[in-house]
Design an enzyme around this catalytic site. Structure first.
Site, PDB file in Angstrom:
ATOM      1  N   SER A   1       3.613  10.937 -13.297  1.00  0.00           N
ATOM      2  CA  SER A   1       4.024   9.527 -13.221  1.00  0.00           C
ATOM      3  C   SER A   1       4.220   8.873 -14.582  1.00  0.00           C
ATOM      4  O   SER A   1       4.582   7.691 -14.637  1.00  0.00           O
ATOM      5  CB  SER A   1       2.979   8.719 -12.459  1.00  0.00           C
ATOM      6  OG  SER A   1       2.868   9.186 -11.150  1.00  0.00           O
TER       7      SER A   1
ATOM      8  N   CYS B   1     -15.184   3.603   1.615  1.00  0.00           N
ATOM      9  CA  CYS B   1     -14.626   2.440   2.314  1.00  0.00           C
ATOM     10  C   CYS B   1     -15.356   2.108   3.626  1.00  0.00           C
ATOM     11  O   CYS B   1     -15.642   0.942   3.907  1.00  0.00           O
ATOM     12  CB  CYS B   1     -13.144   2.661   2.587  1.00  0.00           C
ATOM     13  SG  CYS B   1     -12.708   4.356   3.002  1.00  0.00           S
TER      14      CYS B   1
ATOM     15  N   HIS C   1      -9.699  -0.235   8.509  1.00  0.00           N
ATOM     16  CA  HIS C   1     -10.650   0.599   9.251  1.00  0.00           C
ATOM     17  C   HIS C   1     -11.419  -0.280  10.234  1.00  0.00           C
ATOM     18  O   HIS C   1     -11.814  -1.400   9.903  1.00  0.00           O
ATOM     19  CB  HIS C   1     -11.705   1.209   8.313  1.00  0.00           C
ATOM     20  CG  HIS C   1     -11.198   2.287   7.406  1.00  0.00           C
ATOM     21  ND1 HIS C   1      -9.911   2.746   7.404  1.00  0.00           N
ATOM     22  CD2 HIS C   1     -11.860   3.016   6.453  1.00  0.00           C
ATOM     23  CE1 HIS C   1      -9.789   3.712   6.494  1.00  0.00           C
ATOM     24  NE2 HIS C   1     -10.955   3.885   5.904  1.00  0.00           N
TER      25      HIS C   1
ATOM     26  N   ASN D   1      -9.324  -1.345   4.287  1.00  0.00           N
ATOM     27  CA  ASN D   1      -9.941  -0.225   3.587  1.00  0.00           C
ATOM     28  C   ASN D   1      -9.460  -0.077   2.151  1.00  0.00           C
ATOM     29  O   ASN D   1     -10.184   0.449   1.310  1.00  0.00           O
ATOM     30  CB  ASN D   1      -9.678   1.078   4.357  1.00  0.00           C
ATOM     31  CG  ASN D   1      -8.201   1.324   4.596  1.00  0.00           C
ATOM     32  OD1 ASN D   1      -7.523   0.499   5.210  1.00  0.00           O
ATOM     33  ND2 ASN D   1      -7.689   2.424   4.104  1.00  0.00           N
TER      34      ASN D   1
HETATM   35  O1  25A Z   1     -10.865  13.839  -4.731  1.00  0.00           O
HETATM   36  P1  25A Z   1     -11.151  12.705  -3.780  1.00  0.00           P
HETATM   37  O2  25A Z   1     -12.167  11.729  -4.290  1.00  0.00           O
HETATM   38  O3  25A Z   1     -11.460  13.176  -2.406  1.00  0.00           O
HETATM   39  O4  25A Z   1      -9.769  11.884  -3.688  1.00  0.00           O
HETATM   40  C1  25A Z   1      -8.554  12.438  -3.198  1.00  0.00           C
HETATM   41  C2  25A Z   1      -7.500  11.363  -3.065  1.00  0.00           C
HETATM   42  O5  25A Z   1      -8.006  10.350  -2.245  1.00  0.00           O
HETATM   43  C3  25A Z   1      -7.513   9.107  -2.692  1.00  0.00           C
HETATM   44  C4  25A Z   1      -6.675   9.300  -3.930  1.00  0.00           C
HETATM   45  O6  25A Z   1      -5.272   9.337  -3.568  1.00  0.00           O
HETATM   46  C5  25A Z   1      -7.124  10.655  -4.380  1.00  0.00           C
HETATM   47  O7  25A Z   1      -6.092  11.329  -5.054  1.00  0.00           O
HETATM   48  N1  25A Z   1      -8.696   8.288  -2.831  1.00  0.00           N
HETATM   49  C6  25A Z   1      -9.805   8.439  -3.556  1.00  0.00           C
HETATM   50  N2  25A Z   1     -10.697   7.500  -3.302  1.00  0.00           N
HETATM   51  C7  25A Z   1     -10.157   6.721  -2.345  1.00  0.00           C
HETATM   52  C8  25A Z   1     -10.582   5.578  -1.609  1.00  0.00           C
HETATM   53  N3  25A Z   1     -11.783   5.014  -1.765  1.00  0.00           N
HETATM   54  C9  25A Z   1      -8.883   7.217  -2.073  1.00  0.00           C
HETATM   55  N4  25A Z   1      -8.099   6.662  -1.186  1.00  0.00           N
HETATM   56  C10 25A Z   1      -8.545   5.569  -0.550  1.00  0.00           C
HETATM   57  N5  25A Z   1      -9.746   5.031  -0.715  1.00  0.00           N
HETATM   58  P2  25A Z   1      -4.188   8.212  -4.006  1.00  0.00           P
HETATM   59  O8  25A Z   1      -2.850   8.677  -3.595  1.00  0.00           O
HETATM   60  O9  25A Z   1      -4.611   6.850  -3.590  1.00  0.00           O
HETATM   61  O10 25A Z   1      -4.248   8.210  -5.571  1.00  0.00           O
HETATM   62  C11 25A Z   1      -3.974   9.275  -6.337  1.00  0.00           C
HETATM   63  C12 25A Z   1      -3.888   8.697  -7.780  1.00  0.00           C
HETATM   64  O11 25A Z   1      -4.566   9.566  -8.641  1.00  0.00           O
HETATM   65  C13 25A Z   1      -3.667   9.892  -9.707  1.00  0.00           C
HETATM   66  N6  25A Z   1      -3.997  11.176 -10.308  1.00  0.00           N
HETATM   67  C14 25A Z   1      -4.114  12.362  -9.707  1.00  0.00           C
HETATM   68  N7  25A Z   1      -4.446  13.321 -10.597  1.00  0.00           N
HETATM   69  C15 25A Z   1      -4.531  12.715 -11.801  1.00  0.00           C
HETATM   70  C16 25A Z   1      -4.268  11.338 -11.608  1.00  0.00           C
HETATM   71  N8  25A Z   1      -4.263  10.474 -12.626  1.00  0.00           N
HETATM   72  C17 25A Z   1      -4.563  10.947 -13.856  1.00  0.00           C
HETATM   73  N9  25A Z   1      -4.854  12.224 -14.117  1.00  0.00           N
HETATM   74  C18 25A Z   1      -4.842  13.150 -13.125  1.00  0.00           C
HETATM   75  N10 25A Z   1      -5.110  14.444 -13.399  1.00  0.00           N
HETATM   76  C19 25A Z   1      -2.344   9.889  -9.041  1.00  0.00           C
HETATM   77  O12 25A Z   1      -1.279   9.778  -9.942  1.00  0.00           O
HETATM   78  C20 25A Z   1      -2.442   8.655  -8.170  1.00  0.00           C
HETATM   79  O13 25A Z   1      -2.229   7.517  -8.952  1.00  0.00           O
HETATM   80  P3  25A Z   1      -0.075  10.846  -9.877  1.00  0.00           P
HETATM   81  O14 25A Z   1       0.792  10.498 -11.055  1.00  0.00           O
HETATM   82  O15 25A Z   1      -0.631  12.207  -9.798  1.00  0.00           O
HETATM   83  O16 25A Z   1       0.665  10.613  -8.544  1.00  0.00           O
HETATM   84  C21 25A Z   1       1.666   9.626  -8.470  1.00  0.00           C
HETATM   85  C22 25A Z   1       2.427   9.810  -7.195  1.00  0.00           C
HETATM   86  O17 25A Z   1       2.695  11.207  -6.975  1.00  0.00           O
HETATM   87  C23 25A Z   1       2.336  11.618  -5.661  1.00  0.00           C
HETATM   88  N11 25A Z   1       1.628  12.912  -5.770  1.00  0.00           N
HETATM   89  C24 25A Z   1       0.302  13.080  -5.766  1.00  0.00           C
HETATM   90  N12 25A Z   1      -0.018  14.373  -5.846  1.00  0.00           N
HETATM   91  C25 25A Z   1       1.153  15.050  -5.926  1.00  0.00           C
HETATM   92  C26 25A Z   1       2.200  14.121  -5.882  1.00  0.00           C
HETATM   93  N13 25A Z   1       3.492  14.497  -5.946  1.00  0.00           N
HETATM   94  C27 25A Z   1       3.754  15.786  -6.057  1.00  0.00           C
HETATM   95  N14 25A Z   1       2.792  16.735  -6.106  1.00  0.00           N
HETATM   96  C28 25A Z   1       1.510  16.415  -6.046  1.00  0.00           C
HETATM   97  N15 25A Z   1       0.555  17.370  -6.107  1.00  0.00           N
HETATM   98  C29 25A Z   1       1.473  10.537  -5.104  1.00  0.00           C
HETATM   99  O18 25A Z   1       1.948  10.193  -3.821  1.00  0.00           O
HETATM  100  C30 25A Z   1       1.595   9.360  -6.055  1.00  0.00           C
HETATM  101  O19 25A Z   1       2.257   8.287  -5.426  1.00  0.00           O
HETATM  102  O1  L14 Z   2     -13.816   7.267  -0.803  1.00  0.00           O
HETATM  103  O2  L14 Z   2      -9.591   8.317   4.294  1.00  0.00           O
HETATM  104  O3  L14 Z   2     -14.914   9.056  -0.339  1.00  0.00           O
HETATM  105  O4  L14 Z   2      -9.096  10.329   3.695  1.00  0.00           O
HETATM  106  C1  L14 Z   2     -12.315   9.996   0.800  1.00  0.00           C
HETATM  107  C2  L14 Z   2     -11.485  10.232   2.069  1.00  0.00           C
HETATM  108  C3  L14 Z   2     -11.957   7.555   1.048  1.00  0.00           C
HETATM  109  C4  L14 Z   2     -11.166   7.788   2.310  1.00  0.00           C
HETATM  110  C5  L14 Z   2     -13.947   8.322  -0.178  1.00  0.00           C
HETATM  111  C6  L14 Z   2      -9.697   9.265   3.514  1.00  0.00           C
HETATM  112  C7  L14 Z   2     -12.963   8.633   0.919  1.00  0.00           C
HETATM  113  C8  L14 Z   2     -10.511   9.108   2.263  1.00  0.00           C
END
Ligand code: 25A
Ligand code: L14
Length: 340
Positions: free
Chosen positions: A43, A133, A246, A319
């Protein structure tokens, strides 16, 4: 005296939660000197809006946090594990939305309406964790009852929106719904089964004990935030075809008796709660009303007639806002006002 202003960074700025964090900082007029937007290399270069300005997204590296006072992280657990300690070392306070640091005994886990005093503990590691959440909205609704009558046991079932999984899951529900309405074949990439017109009793990964990680987060995080390890919690977490908001069916057993009417009265003045409970008018919490605002809606409050001290209720909250971004910005506000 001029208001103190802060250098703020949002890590994971392009995600569903990161985007909302930027919007909350703007809405709540957080005292910002500079705003840095970080994401992965995918991004870098994308422009995002903040208060009428365009800000270019930068790739997050070890050097991203020099001069930053507060960093709001929502880039997944792995990214937080890797970058949060580095960011803290360079002098900034991290408010982390992932599950990576929540149960670390040296990291405070905060819901401002419930345990704001625990923020002081951030000094040990420089990290504050934002809870799950589903846990956040539940403790906002239950803490006032716990303080008054002591909660012995909680039985909760969740009805969770797809936005919790991020943007790709929002697209999946939209695409599957569109495909089904047009009699086209349905693709699935994010969830193991179709989510459109379906329910999945499966959020996050399955663990050895047969529960999902999401269910066990609700057990452990609730006890840590309410500061009472004696509370029994058992959860079933379910994904439903809803975009934002949620909902939860909650049954509690209290140590001391409280009537449904008194619970209603207590919650009417509780911080972060809005009682929506008038069945004669068909008024009860729904995700369509919870979405786009910051309060936890509580309704269907009634006596559990199967036990001596039991209450049932149904709650709903946004959420992405209270469940993630708003809660993180509220924590940052307390940090800014009291500690930095
Ligand atoms: O590991 P966890 O904790 O289980 O979290 C897994 C996912 O859950 C979401 C969040 O997704 C996370 O990636 N999440 C975590 N906590 C949450 C909560 N409380 C939660 N969701 C809801 N409630 P997300 O889509 O909301 O945010 C992802 C963001 O993280 C950035 N990112 C990822 N790796 C990174 C990073 N930033 C810096 N360094 C890294 N190494 C990610 O940015 C996004 O802002 P991005 O540039 O990677 O992605 C931008 C767009 O690209 C798309 N995309 C994502 N993965 C891929 C992809 N496109 C192609 N290939 C991919 N592998 C995304 O749709 C995004 O719009
Ligand atoms: O914050 O809804 O631990 O898939 C990881 C799973 C947030 C919600 C967290 C989902 C959750 C997420």
């Amino acid at each position: 005296m001029a208001e103190k202003k802060f250098n703020v960074a949002v890590a994971g700025a392009t995600g569903a939660v990161g985007n909302q964090m930027i919007a909350c900082l703007e809405e709540r007029n957080f005292p910002i000197k500079s705003l840095k937007l970080l994401a992965s290399s995918r991004s870098a270069g994308r422009q995002l809006r903040f208060k009428g300005d365009s800000i270019a997204v930068e790739e997050m590296t070890d050097n991203s946090f020099k001069g930053v006072d507060i960093a709001l992280f929502s880039a997944g657990g792995g990214t937080s594990l890797k970058f949060a300690p580095m960011a803290a070392k360079s002098g900034c306070v991290v408010v982390d939305n992932s599950s990576a640091w929540r149960m670390d005994p040296e990291v405070p886990l905060i819901v401002p309406e419930v345990n704001p005093h625990a923020i002081a503990q951030y000094k040990t590691k420089g990290i504050i964790a934002n809870p799950n959440c589903s846990t956040i909205q539940m403790v906002v609704a239950l803490n006032p009852i716990h303080k008054k009558c002591g909660i012995k046991r909680i039985v909760v079932s969740t009805y969770q929106a797809v936005s919790g999984t991020g943007k790709k899951a929002i697209d999946e529900l939209l695409n599957q719904t569109r495909a089904m309405m047009n009699f086209l074949s349905v693709e699935k990439n994010v969830y193991p089964h179709r989510i459109a017109f379906n329910c999945l009793p499966h959020i996050d990964v399955f663990l050895e004990n047969g529960y999902t990680k999401e269910e066990m987060k609700m057990v452990h995080e609730t006890r840590k935030i309410m500061e009472d390890n004696s509370i029994g919690v058992t959860a079933t977490t379910v994904r439903v075809p809803v975009f934002f908001g949620h909902s939860e069916s909650i049954n509690i057993e209290t140590r001391e008796y409280i009537s449904a009417a008194d619970v209603r009265k207590l919650l009417e003045t509780a911080p972060g709660v809005k009682v929506v409970d008038n069945v004669s008018e068909k008024a009860y919490p729904m995700p369509i009303d919870a979405a786009g605002q910051d309060l936890t809606l509580v309704g269907r409050i009634r006596q559990d007639e199967s036990v001596a001290n039991g209450i049932n209720m149904w709650i709903a909250a946004d959420n992405i806002r209270k469940g993630a971004a708003t809660n993180a910005v509220q924590i940052a506000e307390i940090l800014a006002q009291k500690y930095l």
